[in-house]
Write a protein that holds these residues in place. Structure first.
Motif, PDB file in Angstrom:
ATOM      1  N   GLY A 177       2.555  10.565  -9.553  1.00 21.75           N
ATOM      2  CA  GLY A 177       3.029   9.859 -11.009  1.00 21.75           C
ATOM      3  C   GLY A 177       4.457   9.227 -11.381  1.00 21.75           C
ATOM      4  N   GLN A 178       5.183  10.040 -11.392  1.00 20.96           N
ATOM      5  CA  GLN A 178       6.707   9.490 -11.316  1.00 20.96           C
ATOM      6  C   GLN A 178       7.081   8.793 -10.445  1.00 20.96           C
ATOM      7  N   VAL A 179       6.970   9.322  -9.138  1.00 19.77           N
ATOM      8  CA  VAL A 179       7.447   8.419  -7.818  1.00 19.77           C
ATOM      9  C   VAL A 179       6.823   7.006  -7.983  1.00 19.77           C
ATOM     10  N   ILE A 180       5.560   6.937  -8.313  1.00 17.61           N
ATOM     11  CA  ILE A 180       4.976   5.393  -8.382  1.00 17.61           C
ATOM     12  C   ILE A 180       5.484   4.681  -9.505  1.00 17.61           C
ATOM     13  N   VAL A 181       5.829   5.239 -10.679  1.00 15.65           N
ATOM     14  CA  VAL A 181       6.333   4.509 -11.689  1.00 15.65           C
ATOM     15  C   VAL A 181       8.000   4.197 -11.452  1.00 15.65           C
ATOM     16  N   ASP A 182       8.615   5.110 -10.597  1.00 17.54           N
ATOM     17  CA  ASP A 182      10.014   4.918 -10.402  1.00 17.54           C
ATOM     18  C   ASP A 182       9.980   3.689  -9.349  1.00 17.54           C
ATOM     19  N   ILE A 205       0.838  -1.072  -0.107  1.00 21.70           N
ATOM     20  CA  ILE A 205       0.077  -0.032  -0.128  1.00 21.70           C
ATOM     21  C   ILE A 205       1.010   1.087  -0.047  1.00 21.70           C
ATOM     22  N   LEU A 206       0.814   1.855  -1.179  1.00 23.31           N
ATOM     23  CA  LEU A 206       1.836   3.038  -1.303  1.00 23.31           C
ATOM     24  C   LEU A 206       1.146   4.376  -1.230  1.00 23.31           C
ATOM     25  N   SER A 207       1.709   5.352  -0.444  1.00 22.44           N
ATOM     26  CA  SER A 207       1.388   6.808  -0.601  1.00 22.44           C
ATOM     27  C   SER A 207       2.341   7.527  -1.013  1.00 22.44           C
ATOM     28  N   VAL A 208       2.011   8.505  -2.087  1.00 22.90           N
ATOM     29  CA  VAL A 208       3.136   9.473  -2.208  1.00 22.90           C
ATOM     30  C   VAL A 208       2.577  10.771  -1.919  1.00 22.90           C
ATOM     31  N   THR A 209       3.390  11.563  -1.082  1.00 20.74           N
ATOM     32  CA  THR A 209       3.012  12.789  -0.667  1.00 20.74           C
ATOM     33  C   THR A 209       3.903  13.763  -1.507  1.00 20.74           C
ATOM     34  N   ALA A 231       6.684  17.429   4.905  1.00 20.53           N
ATOM     35  CA  ALA A 231       6.220  16.056   4.625  1.00 20.53           C
ATOM     36  C   ALA A 231       6.551  14.943   5.319  1.00 20.53           C
ATOM     37  N   ALA A 232       7.802  15.175   5.717  1.00 24.35           N
ATOM     38  CA  ALA A 232       8.580  13.868   6.763  1.00 24.35           C
ATOM     39  C   ALA A 232       7.914  13.886   8.098  1.00 24.35           C
ATOM     40  N   LYS A 233       7.404  14.909   8.513  1.00 23.66           N
ATOM     41  CA  LYS A 233       6.658  15.227   9.779  1.00 23.66           C
ATOM     42  C   LYS A 233       5.112  14.664   9.833  1.00 23.66           C
ATOM     43  N   MET A 234       4.752  14.673   8.710  1.00 26.11           N
ATOM     44  CA  MET A 234       3.084  14.234   8.472  1.00 26.11           C
ATOM     45  C   MET A 234       2.982  12.829   8.908  1.00 26.11           C
ATOM     46  N   GLU A 235       1.914  12.742   9.669  1.00 30.68           N
ATOM     47  CA  GLU A 235       1.531  11.157   9.957  1.00 30.68           C
ATOM     48  C   GLU A 235       0.571  10.924   8.856  1.00 30.68           C
ATOM     49  N   VAL A 236       0.445   9.742   8.253  1.00 28.95           N
ATOM     50  CA  VAL A 236      -0.673   9.500   7.154  1.00 28.95           C
ATOM     51  C   VAL A 236      -1.590   8.532   7.829  1.00 28.95           C
ATOM     52  N   PRO A 237      -2.497   8.863   8.408  1.00 29.57           N
ATOM     53  CA  PRO A 237      -3.530   8.038   9.116  1.00 29.57           C
ATOM     54  C   PRO A 237      -4.295   7.229   8.236  1.00 29.57           C
ATOM     55  N   PHE A 238      -4.428   7.512   6.949  1.00 23.97           N
ATOM     56  CA  PHE A 238      -5.266   6.692   6.213  1.00 23.97           C
ATOM     57  C   PHE A 238      -4.586   5.484   5.682  1.00 23.97           C
ATOM     58  N   LEU A 239      -3.035   5.353   5.819  1.00 22.33           N
ATOM     59  CA  LEU A 239      -2.276   4.261   5.664  1.00 22.33           C
ATOM     60  C   LEU A 239      -2.593   3.135   6.582  1.00 22.33           C
ATOM     61  N   ARG A 240      -2.534   3.680   7.834  1.00 23.26           N
ATOM     62  CA  ARG A 240      -2.712   2.752   8.814  1.00 23.26           C
ATOM     63  C   ARG A 240      -4.124   2.124   8.799  1.00 23.26           C
ATOM     64  N   LYS A 241      -5.245   2.993   8.617  1.00 22.94           N
ATOM     65  CA  LYS A 241      -6.476   2.451   8.280  1.00 22.94           C
ATOM     66  C   LYS A 241      -6.475   1.253   7.121  1.00 22.94           C
ATOM     67  N   ALA A 242      -5.703   1.637   6.043  1.00 20.92           N
ATOM     68  CA  ALA A 242      -5.701   0.891   4.583  1.00 20.92           C
ATOM     69  C   ALA A 242      -5.054  -0.642   5.303  1.00 20.92           C
ATOM     70  N   ALA A 269      -0.192  -7.258   4.061  1.00 20.67           N
ATOM     71  CA  ALA A 269      -0.016  -6.179   3.284  1.00 20.67           C
ATOM     72  C   ALA A 269       1.140  -5.195   4.157  1.00 20.67           C
ATOM     73  N   ARG A 270       2.019  -4.451   3.362  1.00 23.07           N
ATOM     74  CA  ARG A 270       2.724  -3.491   3.957  1.00 23.07           C
ATOM     75  C   ARG A 270       2.642  -2.179   3.506  1.00 23.07           C
ATOM     76  N   THR A 271       2.925  -0.992   4.064  1.00 24.26           N
ATOM     77  CA  THR A 271       2.626   0.280   3.718  1.00 24.26           C
ATOM     78  C   THR A 271       4.191   1.015   3.559  1.00 24.26           C
ATOM     79  N   LEU A 272       4.041   2.083   2.664  1.00 25.50           N
ATOM     80  CA  LEU A 272       5.097   2.793   2.281  1.00 25.50           C
ATOM     81  C   LEU A 272       4.747   4.125   2.324  1.00 25.50           C
ATOM     82  N   THR A 273       5.598   5.045   2.368  1.00 31.22           N
ATOM     83  CA  THR A 273       5.187   6.556   2.075  1.00 31.22           C
ATOM     84  C   THR A 273       6.515   6.985   1.285  1.00 31.22           C
ATOM     85  N   LEU A 274       6.190   7.592   0.223  1.00 31.16           N
ATOM     86  CA  LEU A 274       7.527   8.141  -0.603  1.00 31.16           C
ATOM     87  C   LEU A 274       7.122   9.544  -0.869  1.00 31.16           C
ATOM     88  N   TYR A 275       7.973  10.287  -1.422  1.00 39.45           N
ATOM     89  CA  TYR A 275       7.650  11.752  -1.590  1.00 39.45           C
ATOM     90  C   TYR A 275       8.386  12.331  -2.893  1.00 39.45           C
TER      91      TYR A 275
END
Length: 138
Positions: A89-94, A35-39, A57-68, A79-85
């Motif tokens: 679109g480009q981050v997901i492709v990379d 489960i990937l989130s890109v900020t 962005a690094a200080k933000m908590e991403v509560p919807f990832l925990r819910k997911a 499932a594992r979660t990951l946050t990238l910045y």
């Protein structure tokens, strides 16, 4: 058929639909789910990008990832979660280029129309550039 599935989420209603679809597929296929989130972030000198600085962005908590992740666990999906910045679109492709998956699942549109206009459609970019199958959930 699908052993590694990635779903991108931004917490929007469309992303929720994509998550549910990805969890159903992962359960059926006995696949591992990422489960990937890109900020979206801005860097000095970038033009037209709406977002946060990397430090913010690094200080933000991403509560919807925990819910997911809880949603996936409640459906017996590993499932594992990951946050990238960066530019989503480009981050997901990379990420997909560096971490092979069999399938990427995305919502048709997540963020506001203004952000999508300025950044380009994330789903469109991923569908055209990803090295794996892409499922866009409407």
């Amino acid at each position: 058929m699908f052993k590694k599935i990635m779903v991108a989420t931004d917490g929007s209603a469309q992303a929720e639909k994509a998550l549910k679809t990805a969890v159903d597929l992962a359960k059926t296929e006995e696949a591992v789910l990422t489960i990937l989130s890109v900020t979206p972030v801005t860097d000095m000198g970038s033009e037209g990008m709406i977002g946060l600085s990397r430090a913010e962005a690094a200080k933000m908590e991403v509560p919807f990832l925990r819910k997911a992740q809880e949603y996936a666990a409640n459906h017996n999906v590993d499932a594992r979660t990951l946050t990238l910045y960066g530019h989503p679109g480009q981050v997901i492709v990379d990420y997909l280029n560096g971490h092979p998956h069999d399938l990427a699942v995305l919502g048709h549109r997540g963020m506001s129309n203004i952000q999508a206009f300025l950044m380009g459609s994330v789903a469109y970019k991923v569908a055209n550039l990803a090295p794996c199958a892409v499922l866009i959930v409407k």
